[in-house]
Design a protein around this motif. Structure first.
Motif, PDB file in Angstrom:
ATOM      1  N   ILE A  57       9.895  -3.598  -3.749  1.00 28.77           N
ATOM      2  CA  ILE A  57      10.249  -2.281  -3.209  1.00 28.77           C
ATOM      3  C   ILE A  57      11.344  -2.419  -2.157  1.00 28.77           C
ATOM      4  CG2 ILE A  57       9.380  -0.307  -1.899  1.00 28.77           C
ATOM      5  CD1 ILE A  57       6.650  -0.817  -3.240  1.00 28.77           C
ATOM      6  N   SER A  58      11.311  -3.508  -1.397  1.00 26.25           N
ATOM      7  CA  SER A  58      12.308  -3.727  -0.339  1.00 26.25           C
ATOM      8  C   SER A  58      13.715  -3.877  -0.907  1.00 26.25           C
ATOM      9  CB  SER A  58      11.950  -4.976   0.468  1.00 26.25           C
ATOM     10  OG  SER A  58      10.707  -4.830   1.118  1.00 26.25           O
ATOM     11  N   LYS A  59      13.814  -4.299  -2.158  1.00 27.02           N
ATOM     12  CA  LYS A  59      15.121  -4.464  -2.793  1.00 27.02           C
ATOM     13  C   LYS A  59      15.671  -3.133  -3.309  1.00 27.02           C
ATOM     14  CE  LYS A  59      13.825  -9.113  -4.352  1.00 27.02           C
ATOM     15  NZ  LYS A  59      13.483  -9.942  -5.542  1.00 27.02           N
ATOM     16  N   GLY A  60      14.812  -2.121  -3.350  1.00 23.67           N
ATOM     17  CA  GLY A  60      15.227  -0.820  -3.873  1.00 23.67           C
ATOM     18  C   GLY A  60      15.309   0.225  -2.776  1.00 23.67           C
ATOM     19  N   ASN A  61      14.582   1.333  -2.975  1.00 24.08           N
ATOM     20  CA  ASN A  61      14.682   2.458  -2.034  1.00 24.08           C
ATOM     21  C   ASN A  61      13.730   2.341  -0.841  1.00 24.08           C
ATOM     22  OD1 ASN A  61      12.221   2.912  -3.171  1.00 24.08           O
ATOM     23  ND2 ASN A  61      12.741   4.881  -4.099  1.00 24.08           N
ATOM     24  N   LYS A  62      12.980   1.277  -0.777  1.00 21.34           N
ATOM     25  CA  LYS A  62      12.063   1.011   0.339  1.00 21.34           C
ATOM     26  C   LYS A  62      11.052   2.138   0.547  1.00 21.34           C
ATOM     27  CE  LYS A  62      15.118  -2.116   2.871  1.00 21.34           C
ATOM     28  NZ  LYS A  62      15.695  -2.498   4.179  1.00 21.34           N
ATOM     29  N   ASP A  63      10.579   2.688  -0.542  1.00 24.19           N
ATOM     30  CA  ASP A  63       9.529   3.701  -0.475  1.00 24.19           C
ATOM     31  C   ASP A  63       8.186   3.001  -0.660  1.00 24.19           C
ATOM     32  OD1 ASP A  63       7.822   5.805  -0.601  1.00 24.19           O
ATOM     33  OD2 ASP A  63       8.618   6.663  -2.470  1.00 24.19           O
ATOM     34  N   TYR A  64       7.560   2.672   0.465  1.00 22.77           N
ATOM     35  CA  TYR A  64       6.346   1.863   0.393  1.00 22.77           C
ATOM     36  C   TYR A  64       5.097   2.676   0.054  1.00 22.77           C
ATOM     37  CZ  TYR A  64       9.434  -1.639   2.329  1.00 22.77           C
ATOM     38  OH  TYR A  64      10.480  -2.506   2.522  1.00 22.77           O
ATOM     39  N   LYS A  66       4.697   3.553  -2.743  1.00 23.10           N
ATOM     40  CA  LYS A  66       4.420   3.035  -4.084  1.00 23.10           C
ATOM     41  C   LYS A  66       3.376   1.920  -4.068  1.00 23.10           C
ATOM     42  CE  LYS A  66       9.057   4.141  -5.812  1.00 23.10           C
ATOM     43  NZ  LYS A  66      10.326   3.587  -6.361  1.00 23.10           N
ATOM     44  N   LYS A 196       4.142   8.975   4.084  1.00 23.88           N
ATOM     45  CA  LYS A 196       5.290   8.787   4.967  1.00 23.88           C
ATOM     46  C   LYS A 196       5.131   9.619   6.232  1.00 23.88           C
ATOM     47  CE  LYS A 196       9.101   7.446   1.904  1.00 23.88           C
ATOM     48  NZ  LYS A 196      10.449   7.801   1.416  1.00 23.88           N
ATOM     49  N   ASN A 244       9.476  -0.367   8.081  1.00 21.84           N
ATOM     50  CA  ASN A 244       9.437  -1.639   7.353  1.00 21.84           C
ATOM     51  C   ASN A 244       8.014  -2.124   7.090  1.00 21.84           C
ATOM     52  OD1 ASN A 244      12.290  -2.032   7.203  1.00 21.84           O
ATOM     53  ND2 ASN A 244      12.265  -2.616   9.366  1.00 21.84           N
TER      54      ASN A 244
END
Length: 300
Positions: A57-64, A66, A196, A244
Motif C-alpha cells: 500500500i505504501s508504494k501506491g496511494n497509501k490508503d491504509y 485497505k 481515516k 504513516n
C-alpha cells in the motif's frame, strides 16, 4: 508477589515495544517480521503478512484503510518497536465497586535497553520497575517510590513471559489477530474497523474476551497475586496513528472479574490512555533504577 485485597487492577498498556506497559503480551516478534508464536497455542499473529500488505500500500496511494484492523494494529506496534529510541506514557484508572485505583505506566527504549514502569495508587500502592537487556530482565517490585530499595529479582525472557505474558521489550499484551476479533460489541464501543482521520487513522478493536486477553490475564494474575486468572466481560482497544500508521495514542476499555487469594472478588472497569513519542528519549534520559519519580499528568 503483591496482594491486592479489594481494588483489582491491570497495569497496563503502555507499551513501547521494548518497554510495554501494560496490559499483557504483545508481538513476540517485534524485532523481526516473522510469524509470532504466542503463549496461546491456537492463535498466531502473522506480522510478516501484515507488513507485506502495508509495504504494498505504501508504494501506491497509501490508503491504509485497505488493511484489516488487526493488520493495522500489528504494523503500528511493529514500527514503533523498530525505532532506536522511543518512550510512552500512560494514565488511567480501574474502578471496583466504589474503590478507585489510579494506574500510571511508562516505557522507554534506548537501543537494546528497555524499561517499563507500572504504578497503582489507591487502597493499595504498587511501584514496579523492570529493565531488559538481551535475554535478562531485572525487576524491582514494591510498594513505595524508593525503587532501588526494592528486592532485585532477575529472570530470563522466557521465564518472565510465562509470568507476565510478554517480555519487557514487547509492547502489546493483547493478542490481536483475525481469530481474536469479536463479532459483536460487548463493550458498547464501535465494532472492529479502521477509518481515516484528518491527520491519520483510527483503529477500533473489539477483542474476544477469552482469546484476545489470554496473555494479559497472566500479567494481571502475577501483578495482583490473584487466586486465578481474571475473567473478562469485554476488552476494547482504540488506536490512533498518523498518516504513516505510526502510533500516536492508545486507549483501552475493559471489564473483568477477579478474586484475590484471600477470597475477595470484585468486578472492575478499567480505562487507560497512552501517548507515544518517536525517535527520542524522555527529557530525563533513559530511566535508571534510582531515577526520581516521574511527574505524571492527571490525564492524557
Amino acid at each position: 508477589m503483591k496482594v491486592v485485597t479489594i481494588a483489582l487492577l491491570s497495569i497496563g498498556v503502555v507499551g513501547a515495544v521494548v518497554g510495554g506497559i501494560g496490559v499483557g503480551k504483545v508481538v513476540a516478534g517485534t524485532f523481526k517480521p516473522d510469524t509470532t508464536e504466542y503463549l496461546v497455542d491456537e492463535v498466531q499473529v502473522d506480522v510478516e503478512s501484515a507488513l507485506a500488505a502495508y509495504n504494498d500500500i505504501s508504494k501506491g496511494n497509501k490508503d491504509y484503510t485497505k488493511l484489516s484492523p488487526d493488520q493495522a494494529v500489528q504494523v503500528a506496534f511493529h514500527r514503533f518497536g523498530q525505532e532506536e529510541q522511543n518512550y510512552s506514557i500512560g494514565v488511567g484508572s480501574s474502578l471496583a465497586s466504589i474503590v478507585k485505583q489510579t494506574i500510571l505506566a511508562r516505557s522507554a527504549k534506548n537501543g537494546e535497553e528497555c524499561f517499563e514502569e507500572s504504578i497503582s495508587l489507591g487502597l493499595v500502592n504498587i511501584h514496579d520497575r523492570m529493565f531488559q537487556k538481551g535475554d535478562n530482565i531485572d525487576t524491582y517490585w514494591g510498594e513505595g517510590e524508593d525503587y532501588a530499595a526494592h528486592p532485585k529479582v532477575s529472570y530470563s525472557g522466557t521465564d518472565y513471559a510465562l509470568m507476565m505474558g510478554r517480555q519487557v521489550k514487547e509492547s502489546l499484551v493483547y493478542i490481536v489477530a483475525p481469530e481474536t476479533l469479536n463479532a459483536t460489541s460487548l463493550s458498547g464501543d464501535p465494532l472492529s474497523g479502521i477509518s481515516k482521520e484528518d491527520d491519520g487513522y483510527k483503529i477500533e478493536i473489539e477483542l474476544d474476551p477469552v482469546k484476545g486477553v489470554a496473555n494479559y490475564q497472566k500479567q494481571m494474575q502475577t501483578i495482583s497475586d490473584l487466586a486465578a486468572k481474571p475473567s473478562f466481560t469485554y476488552c476494547h482497544l482504540t488506536v490512533y496513528t498518523d498518516a504513516n500508521l505510526d502510533l500516536k495514542r492508545f486507549e483501552t476499555h475493559e471489564s473483568y472479574f477477579a478474586k484475590t487469594k484471600a477470597g475477595v472478588g470484585s468486578v472492575a472497569e478499567g480505562r487507560l490512555n497512552t501517548l507515544y513519542y518517536h525517535n527520542t528519549l524522555p527529557e530525563e534520559g533513559f530511566p535508571k533504577v534510582d531515577s526520581p519519580s516521574y511527574n505524571y499528568p492527571e490525564s492524557l
